[in-house]
Design an enzyme around this catalytic site. Sequence first.
Site, PDB file in Angstrom:
ATOM      1  N   CYS A   1       5.326 -13.268   9.149  1.00  0.00           N
ATOM      2  CA  CYS A   1       4.649 -13.977  10.121  1.00  0.00           C
ATOM      3  C   CYS A   1       3.862 -15.190   9.131  1.00  0.00           C
ATOM      4  O   CYS A   1       3.870 -15.188   8.025  1.00  0.00           O
ATOM      5  CB  CYS A   1       3.804 -13.381  11.120  1.00  0.00           C
TER       6      CYS A   1
ATOM      7  N   HIS B   1       1.896   2.610  -5.990  1.00  0.00           N
ATOM      8  CA  HIS B   1       0.699   3.370  -5.710  1.00  0.00           C
ATOM      9  C   HIS B   1       0.375   3.829  -4.278  1.00  0.00           C
ATOM     10  O   HIS B   1      -0.138   5.045  -4.054  1.00  0.00           O
ATOM     11  CB  HIS B   1      -0.565   2.348  -6.123  1.00  0.00           C
TER      12      HIS B   1
END
Length: 183
Positions: free
Chosen positions: A100, A133
């Site tokens: 977006c 991570h």
Amino acid sequence: MCYARKNFRSNTLIVENHVSERPIGRPDTFDTMSTHKIAVGGDHAGYALKERIIAHLREVGAEVLDLGTDGTESTDYPDYAHAVATAVEERRADVGILVCGSGNGVNMVANKHQGIRAALAWNQELAALARSHNNANVLSLPARFMDDTEAMASVDKFLHTEFEGGRHQRRVDKIEPKHRSRK
């Protein structure tokens, strides 16, 4: 790829190798891009970049589930974010990519879904860290804040970075709330 971080206690720079070049998906399942099924969606502000990402993914052999929008006429970003997140949540897609204008709206919506770990990234380093991570399974991109080269590099990095596990798994396990009884 190496990442540098500063240890503020000792005032030293620590260099670590955080990224491995292996596609993601269900653990130990994928060897090539052609085995990925990727749900992609975005609103009118992300439409042009979404189309270029889909073309790029198909060019490298990925199976793409295009969940809209289909043009630049004003639309509501939650519709497409819910569609992509649901496809990943229901395992109709291995991962998702949302686009977006700022990336924030689609990211917020996707993270409302159970089991979805959507990450906003505007460069390939953030996309890699989201995977290595945080074990992100949806990548949210800000179409108005990155060029095509960086967007494609970020998508590729996201798809080819392995989750490190270890201490990061403990942290990822804490993302999903446990069912708690109210007092």
